[in-house]
Scaffold this motif. Structure first.
Motif, mmCIF file in Angstrom:
data_model
loop_
_atom_site.group_PDB
_atom_site.id
_atom_site.type_symbol
_atom_site.label_atom_id
_atom_site.label_comp_id
_atom_site.label_asym_id
_atom_site.label_seq_id
_atom_site.Cartn_x
_atom_site.Cartn_y
_atom_site.Cartn_z
ATOM 1 N N ALA A 276 -16.338 45.025 107.798
ATOM 2 C CA ALA A 276 -15.611 43.916 107.188
ATOM 3 C C ALA A 276 -14.113 43.975 107.458
ATOM 4 C CB ALA A 276 -15.865 43.896 105.679
ATOM 5 N N VAL A 277 -13.621 45.084 108.012
ATOM 6 C CA VAL A 277 -12.190 45.244 108.290
ATOM 7 C C VAL A 277 -11.938 44.945 109.764
ATOM 8 C CG1 VAL A 277 -10.255 46.858 108.314
ATOM 9 C CG2 VAL A 277 -11.940 46.954 106.470
ATOM 10 N N PRO A 278 -11.107 43.947 110.075
ATOM 11 C CA PRO A 278 -10.866 43.590 111.483
ATOM 12 C C PRO A 278 -10.407 44.780 112.314
ATOM 13 C CG PRO A 278 -9.971 41.903 110.031
ATOM 14 C CD PRO A 278 -10.398 43.043 109.155
ATOM 15 N N GLY A 279 -11.054 44.934 113.477
ATOM 16 C CA GLY A 279 -10.688 46.001 114.398
ATOM 17 C C GLY A 279 -11.343 47.331 114.122
ATOM 18 N N VAL A 280 -12.154 47.430 113.061
ATOM 19 C CA VAL A 280 -12.807 48.694 112.717
ATOM 20 C C VAL A 280 -14.308 48.544 112.919
ATOM 21 C CG1 VAL A 280 -13.209 50.448 110.958
ATOM 22 C CG2 VAL A 280 -10.998 49.266 111.066
ATOM 23 N N PHE A 281 -14.866 49.389 113.773
ATOM 24 C CA PHE A 281 -16.282 49.408 114.094
ATOM 25 C C PHE A 281 -16.903 50.683 113.522
ATOM 26 C CE2 PHE A 281 -13.999 47.014 117.244
ATOM 27 C CZ PHE A 281 -14.825 45.976 117.634
ATOM 28 N N ALA A 282 -18.212 50.683 113.398
ATOM 29 C CA ALA A 282 -18.919 51.885 112.948
ATOM 30 C C ALA A 282 -20.232 51.996 113.711
ATOM 31 C CB ALA A 282 -19.187 51.832 111.446
ATOM 32 N N VAL A 283 -20.571 53.230 114.127
ATOM 33 C CA VAL A 283 -21.773 53.452 114.927
ATOM 34 C C VAL A 283 -22.437 54.763 114.525
ATOM 35 C CG1 VAL A 283 -20.974 52.171 116.963
ATOM 36 C CG2 VAL A 283 -20.396 54.591 116.729
ATOM 37 N N GLY A 284 -23.671 54.932 114.972
ATOM 38 C CA GLY A 284 -24.371 56.199 114.821
ATOM 39 C C GLY A 284 -24.926 56.403 113.427
ATOM 40 N N ASN A 285 -25.145 57.659 113.086
ATOM 41 C CA ASN A 285 -25.804 57.983 111.830
ATOM 42 C C ASN A 285 -24.925 57.763 110.606
ATOM 43 O OD1 ASN A 285 -28.434 58.613 112.669
ATOM 44 N ND2 ASN A 285 -27.734 60.572 113.480
ATOM 45 N N LEU A 286 -23.668 57.438 110.796
ATOM 46 C CA LEU A 286 -22.846 56.955 109.693
ATOM 47 C C LEU A 286 -23.444 55.685 109.102
ATOM 48 C CD1 LEU A 286 -20.250 56.658 107.965
ATOM 49 C CD2 LEU A 286 -19.187 55.560 109.957
ATOM 50 N N LEU A 287 -24.173 54.925 109.908
ATOM 51 C CA LEU A 287 -24.699 53.637 109.468
ATOM 52 C C LEU A 287 -26.006 53.741 108.711
ATOM 53 C CD1 LEU A 287 -24.056 51.439 112.637
ATOM 54 C CD2 LEU A 287 -22.634 51.672 110.588
ATOM 55 N N HIS A 288 -26.788 54.787 108.946
ATOM 56 C CA HIS A 288 -28.170 54.738 108.455
ATOM 57 C C HIS A 288 -28.795 56.123 108.303
ATOM 58 C CE1 HIS A 288 -28.428 55.225 112.721
ATOM 59 N NE2 HIS A 288 -28.219 53.952 112.967
ATOM 60 N N GLY A 289 -28.071 57.060 107.744
ATOM 61 C CA GLY A 289 -28.688 58.371 107.622
ATOM 62 C C GLY A 289 -28.982 58.924 108.993
ATOM 63 N N VAL A 290 -30.184 59.379 109.241
ATOM 64 C CA VAL A 290 -30.423 60.048 110.509
ATOM 65 C C VAL A 290 -31.468 59.347 111.367
ATOM 66 C CG1 VAL A 290 -31.589 62.073 111.461
ATOM 67 C CG2 VAL A 290 -29.584 62.356 110.068
ATOM 68 N N PRO A 292 -32.642 59.882 115.703
ATOM 69 C CA PRO A 292 -32.465 60.911 116.728
ATOM 70 C C PRO A 292 -31.119 60.791 117.427
ATOM 71 C CG PRO A 292 -34.660 59.965 116.850
ATOM 72 C CD PRO A 292 -33.893 59.135 115.858
ATOM 73 N N ALA A 293 -30.651 61.905 117.958
ATOM 74 C CA ALA A 293 -29.342 61.930 118.620
ATOM 75 C C ALA A 293 -29.270 60.919 119.754
ATOM 76 C CB ALA A 293 -29.057 63.338 119.143
ATOM 77 N N VAL A 294 -30.362 60.731 120.472
ATOM 78 C CA VAL A 294 -30.351 59.791 121.586
ATOM 79 C C VAL A 294 -30.164 58.364 121.079
ATOM 80 C CG1 VAL A 294 -32.874 59.489 121.645
ATOM 81 C CG2 VAL A 294 -31.532 59.154 123.729
ATOM 82 N N SER A 295 -30.670 58.045 119.884
ATOM 83 C CA SER A 295 -30.470 56.715 119.308
ATOM 84 C C SER A 295 -29.021 56.531 118.872
ATOM 85 C CB SER A 295 -31.410 56.504 118.121
ATOM 86 O OG SER A 295 -32.763 56.579 118.523
ATOM 87 N N ALA A 296 -28.431 57.571 118.287
ATOM 88 C CA ALA A 296 -27.025 57.506 117.900
ATOM 89 C C ALA A 296 -26.144 57.304 119.128
ATOM 90 C CB ALA A 296 -26.628 58.770 117.152
ATOM 91 N N ALA A 297 -26.461 58.025 120.214
ATOM 92 C CA ALA A 297 -25.685 57.870 121.449
ATOM 93 C C ALA A 297 -25.835 56.460 122.015
ATOM 94 C CB ALA A 297 -26.124 58.907 122.478
ATOM 95 N N ALA A 298 -27.021 55.884 121.888
ATOM 96 C CA ALA A 298 -27.226 54.518 122.374
ATOM 97 C C ALA A 298 -26.356 53.528 121.609
ATOM 98 C CB ALA A 298 -28.701 54.136 122.249
ATOM 99 N N GLU A 299 -26.203 53.738 120.298
ATOM 100 C CA GLU A 299 -25.315 52.875 119.531
ATOM 101 C C GLU A 299 -23.865 53.072 119.968
ATOM 102 O OE1 GLU A 299 -25.894 53.295 115.368
ATOM 103 O OE2 GLU A 299 -27.929 52.467 115.407
ATOM 104 N N GLY A 300 -23.500 54.302 120.287
ATOM 105 C CA GLY A 300 -22.150 54.534 120.799
ATOM 106 C C GLY A 300 -21.901 53.765 122.079
ATOM 107 N N ARG A 301 -22.882 53.776 122.975
ATOM 108 C CA ARG A 301 -22.742 52.984 124.207
ATOM 109 C C ARG A 301 -22.699 51.491 123.891
ATOM 110 N NH1 ARG A 301 -26.700 56.739 125.759
ATOM 111 N NH2 ARG A 301 -28.348 55.164 125.585
#
Length: 425
Positions: A276-290, A292-301
């Motif tokens: 909700a804050v302009p210019g601030v993004f969020a990715v990975g397991n910060l969004l949804h608990g855990v 797999p690491a490969v899924s978190a990396a995919a969100e980073g990409r």
């Protein structure tokens, strides 16, 4: 005390799989100066001290440290600046972070901030387990760091307590305990099933059991458990490992006034990972608990395109959008804001969780009494496991309407039309 002020183009907070992947792809795509902050002394997040196999692509699995090393090398090779031992302590304004590290205090401003602070396991205190407070009570992360990073002893007789869906984490804890020379007394879970057995994993398994007490003064001497039938037992051990039950590491996001989703307890984001804050993004397991690491990396990409569009000013920050809610027995969905006309979610699907076992359920998406979509899942949905919902319905949602709900349709309503469905359990 004075602070050194600097400006970067993109500031990534957290050097786990999501943060490293985001940094590598943003730097390679020409996003300018991309800087990554990591409070630990080594980058890589949870994988760096998870020495078991299973990280990376399924066709090319590797150990956690090797996977973390590959991500780190890719970020550095792309030109991202990686700073370890540096902690973001708070916000001094929109996209301005105060940080502290080996070189003192700094104030960093950025055109875009990507939060990738990951998740952590709930410790014993957060699980409200009664009893004394002896040594020998660990989470999986604490166990792995003690054994693989610091080479510390962890005891001789251990009990592993895991939540539904945390089978892989429980197996990793068992492997780590055996590496340290500890005997696994039992695995304990409130669920009805445990990790798949193998010649490497033979151990007593107590399902439908709750930890009701820890005993011991100075050092743990036992774990009291109660079964669904009411019978109690005291397991003789000097170590207990609480696994699973992950929660987003959202403290920095909360300090920045970023709205959190009530289901995931991580930042609420749309399909472009925008908060909700302009210019601030969020990715990975910060969004949804855990995941797999490969899924978190995919969100980073996946955040690369939205960040580049923000830097170029070609995609104005959205105002509003409909919040996405789930009805019991579903627990949460991510992303969790719907903005028609925006990009589809990564992989064009949403991730959900359920609190109960659902056999071939039909999921119904509805808003203000209007059904947007129905989807029958091809397989049984299990607690603690990802459930995927295709996002073909997002264009039909009203961004100015009420919340969009995802429900489980009951047998009696599967042939009906219109209106919110009756829930099935």
């Amino acid at each position: 005390m004075s602070r050194t002020a600097r400006a970067v183009d993109v500031l990534v907070v957290g050097a786990g799989p999501a943060g490293l992947a985001a940094a590598a792809h943003l730097a390679a795509a020409g996003a300018g100066r991309v800087e990554v902050l990591e409070r630990e002394q080594e980058p890589g997040g949870i994988p760096r001290h998870s020495h078991h196999q299973g990280f990376g692509p399924r066709h090319r699995p590797t150990t956690g440290p090797r996977y973390a090393g590959r991500l780190t090398d890719a970020a550095l090779a792309a030109g991202a600046a990686l700073r370890t031992g540096v902690t973001a302590t708070g916000w001094a304004g929109p996209r301005i972070l105060d940080v502290t590290g080996p070189h003192g205090l700094e104030r960093l401003s950025a055109s875009a901030v990507v939060l990738a602070t990951g998740a952590r396991e709930r410790p014993r205190s957060a699980r409200l387990v009664p009893g004394t407070r002896p040594a020998g009570v660990l989470t999986t992360g604490e166990l792995q760091q003690a054994v693989h990073v610091h080479g510390q002893p962890v005891g001789s007789r251990a009990v592993v307590v895991f939540t539904a869906g945390a089978d892989a984490v429980a197996r990793a804890a068992v492997d780590t305990l055996r590496t340290a020379g500890a005997h696994v007394v039992a695995l304990v879970t409130e669920g009805t099933r445990g990790p798949l057995r193998s010649p490497r994993h033979r151990f007593p398994l107590l399902t439908g059991s709750t930890v009701v007490q820890l005993t011991g003064h100075g050092r743990l001497t036992g774990v009291g458990v109660r079964g669904d039938d009411g019978r109690c037992a005291l397991l003789d051990c000097d170590t207990v490992v609480f696994t699973g039950d992950w929660i987003p590491e959202h403290e920095l996001a909360r300090r920045g006034g970023i709205a959190l989703d009530p289901g995931t307890r991580g930042p609420a984001v749309d399909t472009a990972f925008r908060t909700a804050v302009p210019g601030v993004f969020a990715v990975g397991n910060l969004l949804h608990g855990v995941e797999p690491a490969v899924s978190a990396a995919a969100e980073g990409r996946g955040v690369t395109g939205p960040v580049l569009a923000h830097l170029a000013g070609t995609d104005p920050w959205p105002d509003g959008g409909a919040p996405l809610r789930v009805d019991p027995p579903l627990l949460w969905a991510a992303p969790n804001r719907v903005r028609p006309g925006g990009p589809p979610p990564l992989g064009e699907r949403l991730v959900l969780r359920t609190a109960e076992r659902l056999t071939a359920p039909v999921l119904v998406v509805h808003q203000d009494g209007r059904v947007l979509d129905r989807q029958r899942l091809p397989r049984t949905a299990l607690p603690g496991r990802p459930v995927h919902l295709r996002a073909r319905w997002t264009a039909a949602a009203d961004p100015d309407g009420g919340p969009v709900h995802i429900s489980v349709m009951s047998d009696s309503r599967r042939s009906g039309v219109g209106g919110p469905p009756i829930l099935a359990v």
